[in-house]
Scaffold this active site. Structure first.
Site, short mmCIF file in Angstrom:
data_model
loop_
_atom_site.label_atom_id
_atom_site.label_comp_id
_atom_site.label_asym_id
_atom_site.label_seq_id
_atom_site.Cartn_x
_atom_site.Cartn_y
_atom_site.Cartn_z
N LYS A 84 33.74 76.47 29.02
CA LYS A 84 32.34 76.44 29.47
C LYS A 84 32.24 75.45 30.62
O LYS A 84 32.50 74.26 30.45
CB LYS A 84 31.45 76.02 28.30
CG LYS A 84 29.99 75.92 28.70
CD LYS A 84 29.11 75.74 27.48
CE LYS A 84 27.67 75.59 27.87
NZ LYS A 84 26.80 75.42 26.70
N LYS A 121 32.44 81.12 30.17
CA LYS A 121 31.03 81.03 30.56
C LYS A 121 30.88 80.10 31.74
O LYS A 121 31.46 79.02 31.72
CB LYS A 121 30.28 80.49 29.35
CG LYS A 121 28.81 80.31 29.55
CD LYS A 121 28.23 79.69 28.31
CE LYS A 121 26.79 79.37 28.59
NZ LYS A 121 26.19 78.56 27.57
#
Ligand code: PBG
Length: 330
Positions: free
Chosen positions: A201, A255
């Site tokens: 992330k 992400k």
């Protein structure tokens, strides 16, 4: 790789010239089986509220989620992801509302598990929707303290499992969280509860509309660069995934999505584990605004989703999940 063939005996357009053949020779396939639908929850009753920075996306009071869940079911979407907009008065520095068994997420899980079968529920483990400072962890000596945060995250994860969450999704990026969460889940007999790690992330500028949606945007002090990944880095993503798999992750996520297709492919090439891509809020809003303003066509959505499949994603978390034009899928 050696490139074979030569014009005019070889003509690559030959297999492109009819729809039936293009369908037959395509490398990747996309269906609603690949999609996860995020849902924003808000307190109160009988309300569906528009989110300004995400045109077409709403916040729902728990009694109103059937409105969107019925659509998800009709589309045969396998799983939804829940996110809460916590009222300011319930926020504090340690995000203790995350551990309240009557919080929005707990109520949402219970309703879904009672009324819908064969629909997976995924829940975020992180403190940012609950803290007055908007960070994913607790602050000690002006720093986001890794190990103190872990103690709370473990409780948050076990509570969500108790409520019936199928997939625990730690999105906080603290070191070691997958291991301690897996251990606690097992100790509490939730051996079947799955962990989808937000393993890679990035500290991204594409999360803005989401933070607005959960009400943490105006609260956030500073940035999240001491725990989320530096977007200049690639090799580190392999280490993040390797550690999370060792600690017990069942599935992993990259992400944001589109700016990180290289990372998705890298992970897919190196690990044989289901990979999820998250087409995040900023990506959604850019595309949606482009469509609304007639700058790009609605078909662009399908093209972006295929880019994730081509890169190697098994599944895609996308705010478009319940509104894509199914006729455009093939
Ligand atoms: C919470 C969380 C975030 C997103 C999902 N879970 C925001 C953040 O880390 O700041 C972003 C999702 C999106 O932008 O659509 N930790």
């Amino acid at each position: 790789m050696k490139i074979l063939g030569k014009f005019p005996t070889t003509r690559l357009r030959r297999v492109r010239n009819s729809d039936w053949l293009r369908r037959l020779v395509s490398d990747s396939n996309l269906s609603t089986n690949d999609l996860v639908l995020p849902i924003f929850l808000k307190e109160g009753k009988n309300k569906i509220e528009k989110i300004k920075s995400m045109p077409g996306i709403n916040r729902y009071t728990v009694d109103k989620i059937p409105y969107i869940l019925d659509k998800a079911k009709k589309f045969k979407i396998p799983m939804v992801a829940l996110f809460p907009q916590t009222p300011d008065k319930k926020k504090n520095t340690n995000g203790t509302e995350a551990l309240n068994e009557n919080n929005l997420i707990c109520k949402g899980i219970k309703l879904i598990k009672k009324k819908y079968n064969n629909l997976g529920v995924m829940t975020d483990v992180a403190l940012d929707p609950y803290t007055t400072h908007g960070h994913d962890g607790v602050i000690l000596n002006n720093k986001i303290d890794n190990d103190e945060t872990l103690k709370i995250l473990v409780k948050q994860a076990v509570l969500q499992a108790e409520m019936g969450s199928d997939v625990i999704a730690p999105s906080d990026m603290m070191d070691g969280r997958i291991g301690v969460i897996r251990k606690s889940l097992d100790k509490n007999k939730f051996v079947e509860t799955k962990i989808l790690s937000y393993a890679v992330k990035y500290a991204s500028n594409f999360y803005g509309p989401f933070r607005d949606a959960v009400g943490s945007k105006s609260k956030l002090k500073g940035d999240k660069k001491t725990y989320q990944m530096d977007f200049r880095n690639k090799n580190e993503s392999l280490r993040e995934i390797a550690l999370d798999i060792k600690e017990g992750a069942d599935m992993v996520m990259v992400k944001p999505g589109m700016p990180y297709l290289d990372i998705i492919q890298l992970i897919k090439d190196n690990f044989k584990i289901p990979v999820f891509a998250y087409q995040v809020s900023g990506e959604y809003s850019l595309i949606k605004n482009g469509i609304n303003k007639n700058i790009i066509d609605e078909k662009t959505i399908i093209e972006t989703l295929y880019s994730f499949k081509r890169a190697g994603s098994n599944a895609i978390i996308t705010y478009f999940a319940d509104t894509i034009n199914l006729d455009l899928l093939n």
